[in-house]
Design a protein around this motif. Structure first.
Motif, mmCIF file in Angstrom:
data_model
loop_
_atom_site.group_PDB
_atom_site.id
_atom_site.type_symbol
_atom_site.label_atom_id
_atom_site.label_comp_id
_atom_site.label_asym_id
_atom_site.label_seq_id
_atom_site.Cartn_x
_atom_site.Cartn_y
_atom_site.Cartn_z
ATOM 1 N N ILE A 116 31.625 -0.665 -25.589
ATOM 2 C CA ILE A 116 31.785 -0.377 -27.017
ATOM 3 C C ILE A 116 33.237 -0.017 -27.315
ATOM 4 O O ILE A 116 33.826 -0.499 -28.291
ATOM 5 C CB ILE A 116 30.826 0.750 -27.446
ATOM 6 N N ILE A 130 35.519 -3.162 -27.196
ATOM 7 C CA ILE A 130 35.363 -4.051 -28.360
ATOM 8 C C ILE A 130 36.081 -3.475 -29.571
ATOM 9 O O ILE A 130 36.814 -4.178 -30.278
ATOM 10 C CB ILE A 130 33.868 -4.267 -28.667
ATOM 11 N N HIS A 170 37.836 -5.364 -33.238
ATOM 12 C CA HIS A 170 36.582 -6.019 -33.604
ATOM 13 C C HIS A 170 35.596 -4.995 -34.146
ATOM 14 O O HIS A 170 35.813 -3.780 -34.062
ATOM 15 C CB HIS A 170 35.984 -6.735 -32.391
ATOM 16 N N LYS A 171 34.508 -5.485 -34.710
ATOM 17 C CA LYS A 171 33.445 -4.618 -35.218
ATOM 18 C C LYS A 171 32.154 -4.901 -34.467
ATOM 19 O O LYS A 171 32.036 -5.922 -33.778
ATOM 20 C CB LYS A 171 33.273 -4.803 -36.724
ATOM 21 N N ILE A 172 31.191 -4.005 -34.619
ATOM 22 C CA ILE A 172 29.982 -4.055 -33.797
ATOM 23 C C ILE A 172 28.746 -4.033 -34.687
ATOM 24 O O ILE A 172 28.716 -3.357 -35.727
ATOM 25 C CB ILE A 172 29.958 -2.865 -32.812
ATOM 26 N N THR A 173 27.732 -4.771 -34.268
ATOM 27 C CA THR A 173 26.408 -4.666 -34.871
ATOM 28 C C THR A 173 25.383 -4.791 -33.749
ATOM 29 O O THR A 173 25.735 -5.150 -32.612
ATOM 30 C CB THR A 173 26.189 -5.744 -35.944
ATOM 31 N N ALA A 209 28.781 3.768 -33.595
ATOM 32 C CA ALA A 209 28.171 2.715 -32.790
ATOM 33 C C ALA A 209 27.186 3.295 -31.784
ATOM 34 O O ALA A 209 26.086 2.775 -31.591
ATOM 35 C CB ALA A 209 29.258 1.909 -32.086
ATOM 36 N N LEU A 234 23.894 -5.974 -28.089
ATOM 37 C CA LEU A 234 25.124 -5.563 -28.762
ATOM 38 C C LEU A 234 25.923 -6.822 -29.110
ATOM 39 O O LEU A 234 26.076 -7.708 -28.274
ATOM 40 C CB LEU A 234 25.928 -4.641 -27.844
ATOM 41 N N GLY A 259 29.622 -8.138 -30.721
ATOM 42 C CA GLY A 259 30.984 -7.876 -31.179
ATOM 43 C C GLY A 259 31.439 -8.982 -32.113
ATOM 44 O O GLY A 259 31.250 -10.167 -31.817
ATOM 45 N N ARG A 272 31.482 -14.403 -33.720
ATOM 46 C CA ARG A 272 31.038 -13.482 -32.686
ATOM 47 C C ARG A 272 31.863 -13.686 -31.421
ATOM 48 O O ARG A 272 32.114 -14.823 -31.016
ATOM 49 C CB ARG A 272 29.561 -13.702 -32.390
#
Length: 410
Positions: A330, A333, A338-341, A369, A387, A389, A397
């Motif tokens: 995490i 990334i 970058h962003k995370i979902t 996160a 996860l 990124g 992605r």
């Protein structure tokens, strides 16, 4: 009121429009002029002033008209108004243009949460087709073999990178980034306050006091100065009787004396407006609501009471049952910008790849996160959880890692 037209703006607009009405042998002239830039810099208003100065008639389309519950309506609207404008050129014997305001708001795609509809596709395709064949624009269900007059198209927007890339390529659209410099701002603001007796040195000082503000700020500032007189008028009439006095009154419209347009008063009111802007920018209440909806490990704090210096986060003291490997991934990334979902899927849908979002998109803070992932693992125990990124600039992605698998699954 004597408004100011920026010479650069007028020159760009006049050259583009005139070039489209000339027959230049062996030259391919872009049909569309895209004027883009920051919000509130007067792109549309400068266009209107230039059209008035050049004696040009305009057919307008708003970005809000580029969507409809009926597929195909916006594309047909563009074709219809283009043909109507071509007929105006023929009948009036003068220059006419088609102008689409806020094209990116109606046909752009800002992120993965923006719905890309059939109408969005058709609007982009229609504008591309018209740019390629400006004298052969047909309405659906009919065909006219007679060529029509070429009509220059002017579009405005804030961010044209959200549009379909083939539409904005050179040859179809000529781009013009409008960012007024200090001289332009002084001229435009001087035109706004021309009836109020501000001298040029005072206008320059006003502009230099708020160098980061756009043109609409100064227009709103002038309007705000009248608030004091309107407030006194309401108190004099009474709040209960103000409706009868202003609407359908036999006494005629109220008259107000000239307000105080002194430089000191303008600067004082301007600073109050800037403070309100900062209050909006610093509130971030939607983030607070989204975190509260997660219901795990988040304590809301008021933006007005937050300390100036934030304590350093010690990663070794993080209270979480996530593995160190997952926490490190995490961090890596997020450190790359970058962003995370997070996404989940049950065993049956896993075979078809039908992943679903855990409910939170585009996380850019490590603590958020981790808390979101913990909540997702608890809510979807017994399912696959992964996860993801995301590179926000490329809108793609970059990482997909399964964090949790059902018991007994490898």
């Amino acid at each position: 009121m004597s408004y100011y037209i920026a010479p650069r703006f007028l020159d760009k607009l006049a050259v583009h429009i005139t070039k489209n009405f000339l027959n230049l042998p062996g030259i391919r002239v872009p049909l569309i002029l895209g004027i883009h830039g920051r919000k509130g810099e007067g792109k549309t208003f400068q266009c209107e002033l230039a059209f008035e100065k050049m004696g040009i008639e305009v057919t307008l389309i708003s970005g809000g008209e580029l969507e409809s519950p009926d597929a195909g309506d916006p594309a047909r609207l563009i074709r219809l108004r283009y043909r109507e404008t071509a007929e105006l050129i023929k009948v009036r014997g003068k220059m006419c243009v088609l102008m689409i305001n806020d094209l990116d708001a109606g046909a752009g795609r800002f992120d993965e949460g923006t719905q890309y509809t059939v109408n969005t596709q058709l609007v982009n395709a229609t504008l591309m087709n018209i740019a390629d064949n400006p004298t052969d624009v047909q309405l659906p269900g009919s065909y006219d073999s007679n060529p029509i007059r070429r009509v220059p198209i002017i579009v405005t927007g804030n961010d044209f990178s959200t549009l379909y890339a083939p539409l904005i390529r050179d040859g179809r659209m000529e781009k013009f980034y409008w960012e007024p410099d200090r001289d332009d701002k002084v001229g435009i603001v001087g035109g706004i306050f021309a009836p109020d007796g501000l001298s040029k040195p005072e206008v320059e000082q006003l502009v230099d006091t708020f160098p980061q503000q756009s043109i609409d700020f100064f227009s709103a500032l002038r309007s705000r100065i009248y608030d004091e007189q309107i407030r006194d008028f309401i108190h004099q009439i009474g709040v209960e009787r103000i409706s009868l006095r202003v609407v359908n009154s036999v006494e005629g419209p109220p008259e107000f004396k000239k307000p105080d347009f002194s430089l000191s008063h303008l600067i004082e009111s301007g600073k109050f407006m800037v403070a309100e802007q900062k209050r909006v920018e610093n509130s971030h209440l939607v983030d607070e609501y989204n975190r509260l909806n997660r219901g795990r490990g988040y304590q809301a704090t008021s933006p007005m009471s937050a300390p100036v210096s934030q304590p350093t986060i010690n990663h070794q003291q993080t209270n979480t049952h996530l593995s160190l490997e997952t926490q490190e991934q995490i961090r890596q990334i997020l450190s790359q910008g970058h962003k995370i979902t997070f996404e989940h899927v049950d065993e049956r849908r896993f075979r078809t790849g039908s992943w679903q979002s855990c409910g939170t998109l585009f996380i850019d803070a490590e603590s958020d996160a981790i808390s979101t992932l913990e909540s997702c693992l608890a809510d979807y125990n017994g399912e696959y959880v992964r996860l993801v990124g995301i590179d926000p600039k490329a809108k793609r992605r970059v990482v997909e890692t399964i964090i949790q698998r059902p018991n007994g699954k490898n």
